[in-house]
Design a protein around this motif. Structure first.
Motif, PDB file in Angstrom:
ATOM      1  N   GLY A 240      30.720  10.562  56.166  1.00 48.71           N
ATOM      2  CA  GLY A 240      29.580   9.835  55.631  1.00 48.71           C
ATOM      3  C   GLY A 240      28.569  10.757  54.983  1.00 48.71           C
ATOM      4  O   GLY A 240      28.008  10.438  53.924  1.00 48.71           O
ATOM      5  N   PHE A 241      28.333  11.918  55.578  1.00 49.21           N
ATOM      6  CA  PHE A 241      27.392  12.876  54.999  1.00 49.21           C
ATOM      7  C   PHE A 241      27.899  13.404  53.653  1.00 49.21           C
ATOM      8  O   PHE A 241      27.120  13.541  52.707  1.00 49.21           O
ATOM      9  N   ILE A 242      29.179  13.712  53.591  1.00 49.12           N
ATOM     10  CA  ILE A 242      29.748  14.208  52.327  1.00 49.12           C
ATOM     11  C   ILE A 242      29.627  13.144  51.248  1.00 49.12           C
ATOM     12  O   ILE A 242      29.288  13.431  50.091  1.00 49.12           O
ATOM     13  N   PHE A 243      29.889  11.892  51.618  1.00 48.87           N
ATOM     14  CA  PHE A 243      29.753  10.792  50.658  1.00 48.87           C
ATOM     15  C   PHE A 243      28.309  10.651  50.179  1.00 48.87           C
ATOM     16  O   PHE A 243      28.043  10.526  48.976  1.00 48.87           O
ATOM     17  N   LEU A 244      27.340  10.665  51.103  1.00 53.38           N
ATOM     18  CA  LEU A 244      25.936  10.532  50.724  1.00 53.38           C
ATOM     19  C   LEU A 244      25.505  11.683  49.822  1.00 53.38           C
ATOM     20  O   LEU A 244      24.741  11.484  48.866  1.00 53.38           O
ATOM     21  N   SER A 245      25.989  12.880  50.116  1.00 54.33           N
ATOM     22  CA  SER A 245      25.656  14.035  49.293  1.00 54.33           C
ATOM     23  C   SER A 245      26.193  13.872  47.876  1.00 54.33           C
ATOM     24  O   SER A 245      25.456  14.057  46.895  1.00 54.33           O
ATOM     25  N   ALA A 246      27.459  13.499  47.760  1.00 49.65           N
ATOM     26  CA  ALA A 246      28.091  13.369  46.435  1.00 49.65           C
ATOM     27  C   ALA A 246      27.440  12.269  45.613  1.00 49.65           C
ATOM     28  O   ALA A 246      27.131  12.457  44.430  1.00 49.65           O
ATOM     29  N   THR A 247      27.225  11.116  46.225  1.00 45.95           N
ATOM     30  CA  THR A 247      26.648   9.998  45.475  1.00 45.95           C
ATOM     31  C   THR A 247      25.171  10.228  45.184  1.00 45.95           C
ATOM     32  O   THR A 247      24.667   9.827  44.134  1.00 45.95           O
ATOM     33  N   GLY A 248      24.467  10.902  46.102  1.00 39.42           N
ATOM     34  CA  GLY A 248      23.062  11.197  45.845  1.00 39.42           C
ATOM     35  C   GLY A 248      22.880  12.109  44.649  1.00 39.42           C
ATOM     36  O   GLY A 248      21.906  11.995  43.898  1.00 39.42           O
ATOM     37  N   LEU A 249      23.822  13.016  44.439  1.00 40.36           N
ATOM     38  CA  LEU A 249      23.724  13.947  43.317  1.00 40.36           C
ATOM     39  C   LEU A 249      23.968  13.272  41.971  1.00 40.36           C
ATOM     40  O   LEU A 249      23.544  13.795  40.937  1.00 40.36           O
ATOM     41  N   THR A 250      24.644  12.115  41.965  1.00 39.58           N
ATOM     42  CA  THR A 250      24.992  11.483  40.690  1.00 39.58           C
ATOM     43  C   THR A 250      23.775  11.031  39.901  1.00 39.58           C
ATOM     44  O   THR A 250      23.854  10.890  38.685  1.00 39.58           O
ATOM     45  N   TRP A 251      22.656  10.759  40.570  1.00 38.14           N
ATOM     46  CA  TRP A 251      21.468  10.386  39.801  1.00 38.14           C
ATOM     47  C   TRP A 251      20.294  11.316  40.091  1.00 38.14           C
ATOM     48  O   TRP A 251      19.124  10.952  39.968  1.00 38.14           O
ATOM     49  N   SER A 252      20.614  12.563  40.454  1.00 33.06           N
ATOM     50  CA  SER A 252      19.578  13.571  40.644  1.00 33.06           C
ATOM     51  C   SER A 252      19.182  14.160  39.288  1.00 33.06           C
ATOM     52  O   SER A 252      19.814  13.894  38.268  1.00 33.06           O
ATOM     53  N   THR A 253      18.154  14.993  39.293  1.00 32.71           N
ATOM     54  CA  THR A 253      17.606  15.498  38.027  1.00 32.71           C
ATOM     55  C   THR A 253      18.559  16.452  37.310  1.00 32.71           C
ATOM     56  O   THR A 253      18.939  16.226  36.158  1.00 32.71           O
ATOM     57  N   TYR A 254      18.971  17.514  37.977  1.00 31.08           N
ATOM     58  CA  TYR A 254      19.770  18.545  37.311  1.00 31.08           C
ATOM     59  C   TYR A 254      21.278  18.335  37.502  1.00 31.08           C
ATOM     60  O   TYR A 254      22.030  18.294  36.526  1.00 31.08           O
ATOM     61  N   ALA A 255      21.709  18.204  38.742  1.00 29.27           N
ATOM     62  CA  ALA A 255      23.135  17.960  38.970  1.00 29.27           C
ATOM     63  C   ALA A 255      23.551  16.638  38.341  1.00 29.27           C
ATOM     64  O   ALA A 255      24.652  16.527  37.772  1.00 29.27           O
ATOM     65  N   GLY A 256      22.681  15.631  38.419  1.00 28.13           N
ATOM     66  CA  GLY A 256      23.005  14.334  37.825  1.00 28.13           C
ATOM     67  C   GLY A 256      23.207  14.432  36.327  1.00 28.13           C
ATOM     68  O   GLY A 256      24.109  13.803  35.759  1.00 28.13           O
ATOM     69  N   ALA A 257      22.362  15.218  35.653  1.00 32.12           N
ATOM     70  CA  ALA A 257      22.518  15.408  34.209  1.00 32.12           C
ATOM     71  C   ALA A 257      23.837  16.096  33.888  1.00 32.12           C
ATOM     72  O   ALA A 257      24.528  15.732  32.913  1.00 32.12           O
ATOM     73  N   ASN A 258      24.216  17.086  34.697  1.00 34.51           N
ATOM     74  CA  ASN A 258      25.500  17.759  34.478  1.00 34.51           C
ATOM     75  C   ASN A 258      26.680  16.820  34.709  1.00 34.51           C
ATOM     76  O   ASN A 258      27.684  16.871  33.983  1.00 34.51           O
TER      77      ASN A 258
END
Length: 482
Positions: A240-258
């Protein structure tokens, strides 16, 4: 997974004031067999897990607490705003959408109509969204709630986002995302998401590399029991933590843009229906409006055209942006089974000019949509929200247990000593070089992982060099004095 790592204690006892036997280097009684190449990674993983946990845990703690609150905000919203969201009495016949919008505009003539969400259920009100209203955040809209049977306005509330978050959920959402500090505050949540999966994977490696006898909880006490609780809960919650981390990054500022750039380069970007009005009359007469969002043929005919294409409730009608644009009608149900189809309707003819079905989305676009909705507790409703609250609670407990282990390691009077440096020297080049390459690539795409990690390595090497030079410059003690 966990936030402060530890190795497992053994049955022996440690000297007073020193580290437990599981962390202190033990004198070799007999030549030990050389460890496997993968086993040589354990000290390095332990050091990374420890330091990442110590320094990232405060950010993760805030994210976990605010995430717990956000998961519960959906149900709280229904209770707090029940008057606005539901009708007083279910009637037999609903008024045309145009009349409902007119009623909303009479009560709130300010701003312009930016969207309309017709009542999706028998007891639900219609939402008329107004943009450009004084006193309302420019990124938000004012939602006017209209009884679809009587046309009575039951209230107006500020609304945010595609899920229609009202003030309570909006406040908690922004607190979770950026601590109400704007773009600068978003760095905290991206930093936490960037490191959560690293800590979780590191914890898994440490847990499964331990002997089975040292994982038992029954009959243990003190630091060993804390370690067992920390590890057991962490293992169960790691996915669950790995999933939350991956999905949270999809709309983050820098990682999300990449991630967006990568998806676009692979042809996996989220598509959108074309809102350009078609036909020879495009741009002639389509901009006529009464201030109620009605352009050309009007809202009711536009909705009827969308219904004919199979767009069932809940839907949102977006008026044309200018004289050359069409109406866009899109389904807004993001719970399972999702409804995400959309059509464009020419305002001069009332004909559908473009269609987009969710079934035709690229695979990565679908996975992104499902991942975000699962992360935010929408996809499976109440069950989803309870699961998220449980994960948040697990993370809070793991952080508390992690710091407690660190304190117990110092014998309850101070925090224990850091994990000794130099673990990377034990890793064979065949494993170290590819690992460094993978970390470099990940660090490039996830800069709030890569930059802090690089900074830590530089500081750690410098401190090690300083300590080494001090050791060489310090005269050896005279045996006669001892």
């Amino acid at each position: 997974m966990s936030t402060v790592p530890s190795t497992s204690p053994t049955s022996g006892s440690a000297p007073a004031g020193g580290p437990p036997p599981d962390e202190a280097p033990q004198p070799a009684v007999a030549p030990a067999p050389s460890p496997s190449r993968l086993a040589s990674l354990r000290p390095l993983v332990l050091r990374l897990h420890f330091y990442a946990g110590v320094f990232v845990a405060p950010f993760l703690f805030v994210a976990a607490v605010t995430g717990f609150l956000y998961a519960g905000a959906f149900q709280a919203e229904k209770l707090v705003y029940a008057h606005e969201m539901t009708v007083a009495k279910v009637g037999d016949t609903r008024l045309p959408i145009s009349e409902q919008v007119t009623a909303a505009r009479k009560a709130h003539p300010e701003g312009t109509v930016s969207a309309v969400r017709p009542s999706p259920e028998a007891d639900a009100t219609t939402r008329v969204m107004l943009s450009g209203v004084k006193g309302v955040d420019p990124g938000h809209s004012l939602a006017v709630f209209v009884d679809p049977y009587t046309g009575k306005v039951r209230g107006a509330l500020e609304q945010y986002g595609s899920t229609g978050a009202l003030p309570l959920r909006t406040w908690i959402d922004e607190f979770h995302r950026d601590l109400h500090l704007g773009d600068t505050g978003r760095l905290y949540s991206e930093f936490a998401a960037s490191w959560l999966w690293v800590i979780a994977v590191g914890g898994l490696v440490l847990w499964f590399s331990r002997r089975r006898a040292l994982r038992k909880l029954r009959g243990t006490s003190g630091r060993r029991r804390t370690l067992g609780l920390h590890g057991t809960v962490g293992v169960w919650a790691a996915a669950g933590f790995i999933f939350l981390s991956a999905t949270g990054l999809t709309w983050s500022t820098y990682a999300g843009a990449n991630i967006d750039t990568l998806r676009t380069s692979l042809g996996q970007a989220t598509p959108s229906v074309s809102a350009t009005a078609g036909g020879e009359h495009a741009g002639h007469g389509s901009s006529a409006t009464t201030g109620t969002g009605a352009h050309g043929v009007g809202l009711d005919k536009v909705l009827a055209a969308a219904r004919a294409k199979g767009l069932t409730d809940p839907v949102e009608i977006v008026p044309p942006a200018d004289a050359n644009s069409a109406y866009v009608v899109k389904q807004v149900q993001r719970s399972w089974p999702e409804k995400q189809d959309s059509v464009a309707v020419d305002p001069t003819t009332g004909k559908v000019t473009d269609e987009l079905r969710f079934a035709d989305y690229p695979l990565l676009a679908k996975l992104t949509r499902w991942g975000i909705d699962l992360h935010t507790g929408i996809l499976f409703g109440l069950v989803n929200q309870i699961a998220l609250m449980a994960l948040a609670l697990c993370l809070i407990l793991l952080i508390v247990w992690g710091y407690r282990m660190w304190w117990q390691r110092g014998r309850g009077s101070t925090f224990g000593r850091p994990i000794p440096r130099g673990a990377w020297q034990q890793v064979p080049p065949q494993i170290l070089v590819p690992a460094v390459a993978v970390i470099a690539v990940l660090g490039y795409f996830v800069p709030l992982l890569g930059i802090p990690l690089a900074a830590f390595v530089v500081v750690d090497v410098l401190l090690g060099e300083i300590a080494h030079r001090k050791g060489r410059s310090t005269p050896a003690p005279d045996p006669a004095v001892q």
